[in-house]
Design an enzyme around this catalytic site. Structure first.
Site, PDB file in Angstrom:
ATOM      1  N   ASP A  72       0.827  -1.206   0.000  1.00  0.00           N
ATOM      2  CA  ASP A  72       0.000   0.000   0.000  1.00  0.00           C
ATOM      3  C   ASP A  72       0.866   1.263   0.000  1.00  0.00           C
ATOM      4  OD1 ASP A  72      -2.292   1.516   0.129  1.00  0.00           O
ATOM      5  OD2 ASP A  72      -3.022   0.686   2.009  1.00  0.00           O
ATOM      6  N   ASP A  87     -10.633   1.797  -3.431  1.00  0.00           N
ATOM      7  CA  ASP A  87     -11.226   1.516  -2.120  1.00  0.00           C
ATOM      8  C   ASP A  87     -12.744   1.521  -2.207  1.00  0.00           C
ATOM      9  OD1 ASP A  87      -8.979   1.112  -0.675  1.00  0.00           O
ATOM     10  OD2 ASP A  87      -8.836   3.154   0.106  1.00  0.00           O
TER      11      ASP A  87
HETATM   12  C1  DGJ Z   1      -5.751   1.964   1.900  1.00  0.00           C
HETATM   13  C2  DGJ Z   1      -6.104   0.756   1.098  1.00  0.00           C
HETATM   14  O1  DGJ Z   1      -6.572   1.120  -0.152  1.00  0.00           O
HETATM   15  C3  DGJ Z   1      -7.133  -0.065   1.856  1.00  0.00           C
HETATM   16  O2  DGJ Z   1      -7.542  -1.153   1.095  1.00  0.00           O
HETATM   17  C4  DGJ Z   1      -6.561  -0.491   3.170  1.00  0.00           C
HETATM   18  O3  DGJ Z   1      -5.494  -1.374   2.956  1.00  0.00           O
HETATM   19  C5  DGJ Z   1      -6.098   0.725   3.960  1.00  0.00           C
HETATM   20  N1  DGJ Z   1      -5.234   1.564   3.186  1.00  0.00           N
HETATM   21  C6  DGJ Z   1      -5.380   0.316   5.210  1.00  0.00           C
HETATM   22  O4  DGJ Z   1      -4.853   1.373   5.886  1.00  0.00           O
END
Ligand code: DGJ
Length: 728
Positions: free
Chosen positions: A479, A549
């Protein structure tokens, strides 16, 4: 032969299966652009490039021959300062302060296959591929400055890739101010430009605009490719649609700041450029040093946007993504982020995994919150040691428990970041990107580690080697949750500070390259607050990405439709989450959520222990169905049929490589009472094959499905339908 050279009229003709790209040395010295489009025979004659013929008050660069100006000459890699007033492909500042270059063709070479692009991701060649690369060398005599232009011709893929290497062959240092990867000059401006625009949770929405008589650029200054624009544009005729018409696609294999767009000059010709964003960029070249640009992938198709996407998809699937997962079926996963956020312990995770394993789900992913003092997003990034309060048995304990359920185990990391409230920051406050004396802007309470530094990159490689070895880890979600501000590095001298963003990306690529090679058995998935860095640069290291997301089924129609313009479905993570949806609070049927997610890399993002028995039964069926169709879904040819950006419905389909099978996905946004059913025309099938609808047993010829269409019954709000056809 992919490269045909006519020494008589100094013509370079690059040919792929269906396309021609033609250049010529103009007036014995300038590298001019002649043609890009459908495959044609090599033209005869000299000085064929587009050139304004009038007597306008434009300077003429040649005192002996006043018949031409560079102001409108179609060129391949233009310089600034000698009568071309458009933005140039490159610009350097010499030791004497001047910023002018005058480059003329010095020579050329043909390379079999494709030379390596140093320290950067790029498309590659495998034994047996019909690929040749043309290198054309341009030289500024006065300053001993050279540019090598590379054109890799992927004959069977109908793709040409371009990049440039700028060589300082003089005795003095030179500052590179601008070094784009590609430039194509078109002789008129009757085009539209399509690009992908958005924000967090709204990535890659399709925007299509008329090219006007101006400069129209998209860019990133974020330090990453970003959510706002993707490093992709297509220019096409106004009549071009998904299925027919000329379209020219450009995509940069780069994860940092970029620029791309069109410029129409005074006489009406249109220049397309793409490359590293020159804004706040410079790069010092000592005598004898060279600067290499990222690779731009270029696709021409006469078969509309679907034709273009098909070429991008194929080359990315087969010659950009690497490693053992490139051609492998990707597992169905369940991720605990939306199920628990930071609030979990060993038992909670194992409970979710236990339920998931009963439903046939194959991989459990432990997301954020397993390390240091990370109970919210305010702290602990950088402290990559396990939180024993939550996980007394460590990563190995969880991984073993998950493995015992017959599932693989995956882990989330966000290695490029540090929270000021962390042990790492307290120990190394100068390891983040910052400017001494200036306050540090935080995003999600975090700062960015300075990957332009070798020591920071080495540290990351070591610490992540420990993390990835700390249990039986089969998958890693990498990430990255904030972009750059107050850009500066503690180690670089003042005249190199504008190199930081590019050096960061080069450092990131080194870290990713080392780790993905060290752990070839790990399936890596890229992520950047969802799809904030979904670009070909990352896909070279990580064959899939967390698309967004936003997991709402309706919002995902736009996101996945737009993403598919460039990126194949095997690269898109798509999950079913609970309702009301956490991003938009919409409630959609479980079936629709799955029908959207099951057209890409499928998974769940919910607490399986909270599902009702009815829901569990439905999920079990979804998982079973997906497994049966997985290879077709992940590796078939993708066609967009109905755009969600244009009405209340959307449709796409996936066709097997042998055309014997296809899945048609249809989605309803808001429905209308008493409205007529719809006929959707399919694509990519064989005219003469007879296809049977699995559900009804009805049979149709391919040409019927593609011209008469398939009838879709009326669906309710947020309804969906998948139709499965198989040829006899
Ligand atoms: C952002 C990501 O896009 C999410 O899927 C998740 O992993 C969060 N960060 C966790 O902090």
């Amino acid at each position: 032969m992919a490269i045909i050279i006519n020494e008589n009229n100094k013509l370079f003709h690059l040919q792929t299966k269906n396309t021609s790209y033609i250049m010529q040395i103009y007036k014995k010295s300038y590298l001019s652009h002649v043609y890009w489009g459908k495959k044609i025979h090599s033209p005869e004659g000299d000085n064929l490039a587009f050139q304004y013929a009038g007597n306008g008050s434009v300077p003429r660069p040649d005192l002996e021959d006043k018949t031409y100006t560079l102001a409108s000459l179609a060129q391949e890699y233009s310089a600034y300062g000698t009568s071309d007033y458009r933005y140039p492909a490159f610009q350097v500042q010499h030791k004497d302060g001047s910023t002018i270059c005058d480059v003329r063709v010095e020579g050329y070479k043909i390379h079999q296959g494709k030379p390596e692009i140093k320290d950067m991701p790029s498309t590659y060649v495998e034994t047996g591929d019909k690929v040749e690369t043309l290198e054309i060398i341009l030289k500024d005599e006065l300053k001993s400055f050279k540019v090598s232009l590379y054109y890799a011709v992927y004959e069977d893929y109908d793709v040409i890739t371009r990049w440039a290497v700028l060589h300082n062959e003089g005795d003095d240092e030179v500052k590179v101010l601008r070094a784009l990867s590609t430039q194509v000059d078109f002789s008129d401006n009757d085009y539209e430009m399509l690009y992908l625009n958005g924000s967090w949770g709204r990535e890659r929405h399709v925007v299509r605009e008329k090219v006007n008589r101006n400069i129209h650029m998209i860019d990133s200054k974020l330090g990453g490719s970003g959510h706002v624009y993707n490093p992709f544009i297509a220019v096409m005729r106004p009549t071009t649609d998904e299925f027919k018409g000329d379209v020219y696609g450009f995509n940069l294999v780069y994860s940092g700041n970029f620029i791309a767009g069109t410029e129409v000059e005074q006489f009406g010709s249109m220049r397309v450029t793409m490359g590293i964003n020159p804004f706040d960029f410079s790069w010092l070249l000592e005598a004898g040093e060279a600067f290499t640009t990222p690779e731009a992938v270029m696709v021409y198709s006469s078969e509309g946007l679907n034709g273009m996407s098909k070429c991008f998809h194929k080359i990315y699937r087969e010659r950009l993504c690497r490693g053992q997962f490139r051609d492998a079926e990707r597992p169905i996963l369940i991720n605990n982020w939306e199920a628990t956020y930071f609030d979990f312990d060993h038992n909670k995770l194992v409970d979710i995994a236990t339920e998931a394993s009963k439903l046939g789900i194959e991989l459990f992913v432990l997301d954020d919150g397993w390390f240091g003092n990370r109970n919210d997003d305010h702290r602990a990034l950088g402290d990559w040691f396990v939180n024993r309060n939550k996980l007394p048995g460590g990563i190995q304990g969880v991984a073993d428990a998950i493995n015992e359920l017959g599932m693989q185990f995956g882990l989330w990391v966000e290695p490029e970041m540090v929270n000021p409230d962390s042990e790492l920051y307290r120990e190394h406050p100068d390891w983040c990107i910052h400017l001494e004396g200036r306050s540090r802007t935080e995003g999600r309470h975090q700062l960015i580690l300075d990957l332009s530094r070798e020591d920071v990159c080495d540290y990351l490689i070591n610490i992540l080697t420990d993390v990835f070895s700390s249990g039986n880890i089969g998958y890693v979600k990498w990430d990255m949750n904030r972009f750059m501000t107050e850009i500066g590095s503690a180690l670089l001298p003042p005249d190199r500070q504008r190199e930081v963003p590019h050096r960061y990306i080069l450092g990131l690529y080194r870290v990713m390259d080392t780790l993905t090679k060290k752990f070839p058995h790990i399936l890596f998935e890229g992520c950047a607050s969802g799809g904030g860095r979904m670009d070909p640069g990352i896909l070279y290291y990580m064959p899939q990405f967390w698309t967004s997301d936003n997991t709402d089924a309706i919002e995902r129609l736009y996101i996945q439709y737009g993403t598919s313009m460039v990126y194949p479905q095997s690269t898109m993570g798509a999950h079913v989450s609970e309702c009301p949806n956490h991003q938009v609070e919409r409630t959609t049927p479980l079936k629709t959520r799955a029908d959207v997610a099951m057209s890409a890399n499928f998974g769940y993002e919910l607490d399986a222990t909270k599902m009702t028995d009815i829901e569990k039964a439905e999920v079990k069926e979804q998982v079973e169905w997906y497994k049966k169709q997985r290879s077709l879904i992940q590796y078939g040819d993708f066609y967009r049929l109905v755009s969600p950006f244009e009405g209340e419905d959307a449709a796409w389909m996936i066709v097997s490589q042998d055309k014997k099978e296809c899945l048609v996905y249809y989605y309803q946004k808001l429905s209308q009472a008493n409205s007529a059913s719809k006929d959707i025309k399919l694509a990519g099938l064989a005219d003469d094959m007879v296809y049977m609808d699995y559900e009804t047993g009805s049979k149709y010829y391919g040409d019927q499905l593609m011209n008469l269409g398939v009838r879709i019954p009326n669906l309710k709000d947020f309804g969906s339908k998948i139709i499965h056809f198989k040829a006899e």
